[in-house]
Motif scaffolding. Structure first.
Motif, PDB file in Angstrom:
ATOM      1  N   VAL A  82      53.737 -16.565  40.641  1.00  0.00           N
ATOM      2  CA  VAL A  82      52.882 -16.483  39.460  1.00  0.00           C
ATOM      3  C   VAL A  82      53.312 -15.253  38.664  1.00  0.00           C
ATOM      4  N   VAL A  84      52.685 -12.238  36.006  1.00  0.00           N
ATOM      5  CA  VAL A  84      51.563 -11.396  35.574  1.00  0.00           C
ATOM      6  C   VAL A  84      52.077 -10.396  34.554  1.00  0.00           C
ATOM      7  N   ASN A  97      47.932 -11.382  30.891  1.00  0.00           N
ATOM      8  CA  ASN A  97      48.480 -12.695  30.582  1.00  0.00           C
ATOM      9  C   ASN A  97      49.116 -13.233  31.857  1.00  0.00           C
ATOM     10  N   ILE A  98      48.772 -14.451  32.218  1.00  0.00           N
ATOM     11  CA  ILE A  98      49.305 -15.084  33.410  1.00  0.00           C
ATOM     12  C   ILE A  98      50.273 -16.188  32.989  1.00  0.00           C
ATOM     13  N   THR A  99      51.442 -16.196  33.593  1.00  0.00           N
ATOM     14  CA  THR A  99      52.416 -17.263  33.382  1.00  0.00           C
ATOM     15  C   THR A  99      52.474 -18.079  34.661  1.00  0.00           C
ATOM     16  N   VAL A 100      52.117 -19.347  34.545  1.00  0.00           N
ATOM     17  CA  VAL A 100      52.110 -20.197  35.728  1.00  0.00           C
ATOM     18  C   VAL A 100      53.519 -20.712  35.995  1.00  0.00           C
ATOM     19  N   GLN A 111      46.762 -22.482  39.683  1.00  0.00           N
ATOM     20  CA  GLN A 111      47.250 -21.370  38.860  1.00  0.00           C
ATOM     21  C   GLN A 111      46.621 -21.409  37.471  1.00  0.00           C
ATOM     22  N   ALA A 115      44.436 -18.463  35.877  1.00  0.00           N
ATOM     23  CA  ALA A 115      44.786 -17.874  34.577  1.00  0.00           C
ATOM     24  C   ALA A 115      43.595 -17.872  33.622  1.00  0.00           C
ATOM     25  N   SER A 119      40.945 -12.758  33.406  1.00  0.00           N
ATOM     26  CA  SER A 119      40.662 -11.740  32.389  1.00  0.00           C
ATOM     27  C   SER A 119      39.253 -11.161  32.541  1.00  0.00           C
ATOM     28  N   THR A 141      46.412 -17.982  44.844  1.00  0.00           N
ATOM     29  CA  THR A 141      47.078 -17.375  43.689  1.00  0.00           C
ATOM     30  C   THR A 141      46.773 -15.887  43.611  1.00  0.00           C
ATOM     31  N   PHE A 145      49.037 -12.575  42.563  1.00  0.00           N
ATOM     32  CA  PHE A 145      48.586 -11.640  41.537  1.00  0.00           C
ATOM     33  C   PHE A 145      48.583 -10.216  42.083  1.00  0.00           C
TER      34      PHE A 145
END
Length: 157
Positions: A82, A84, A97-100, A111, A115, A119, A141, A145
């Motif tokens: 994941v 981050v 910001n989360i990128t799956v 994921q 996401a 926040s 997940t 993180f």
């Protein structure tokens, strides 16, 4: 045993019970019982700090800026990743910001839920206080993180 002695013993035990009950109601400052991530081996991506000065809080040891890392964790389907991205200001998370990087539909689902909910749990908190265990129903997940956060802390020093 005489009656006065029994009364004294009873009063003493009752007093201890009341003190114990009062102590149980008192606020405590014990540390969190969240379980830290145990997985390692995530690969850090490049960071792009927007500033090279220390945070304005006076106690932060982290440079303000935006940092990225990929955290890894193990799911029933194998190794997962994941992405981050955290923005720090004075050692405090101001954006995330989360990128799956899903490897299958289940990973994509979890994921994505993570996401969507992370926040609210971390923005406004000091980076040293971050240790999430479950977000929006996704618990695995969180390990990825937390792995990425450790990498970002190293980048931001």
């Amino acid at each position: 045993m005489t009656t006065p002695l029994r009364k004294s013993l009873f009063v003493g035990i009752a007093g201890l019970s009341i003190m114990g009950a009062a102590a149980a109601c008192a606020p405590t400052s014990q540390p969190s019982t969240q379980t830290p991530a145990t997985e390692n081996g995530g690969q850090a991506s490049t960071s792009s700090p927007s500033s090279t000065t220390a945070g304005t809080s006076g106690t932060s040891t982290y440079k303000d800026g935006t940092y990225s890392a990929d955290g890894t964790y193990t799911s029933p389907n194998g190794q997962e990743t994941v992405g981050v991205e955290l923005t720090l200001a004075g050692g405090t998370v101001s954006a995330v910001n989360i990128t799956v990087h899903p490897s299958n539909p289940n990973t994509k689902k979890f994921q994505g839920e993570f996401a969507g909910g992370i926040s609210a749990q971390i923005v406004g908190k000091n980076i040293d206080e971050l240790n999430v265990s479950k977000v929006a129903g996704s618990s695995l997940t969180s390990g990825g993180f937390n792995d990425a956060v450790q990498q970002i802390k190293s980048q931001a020093k």
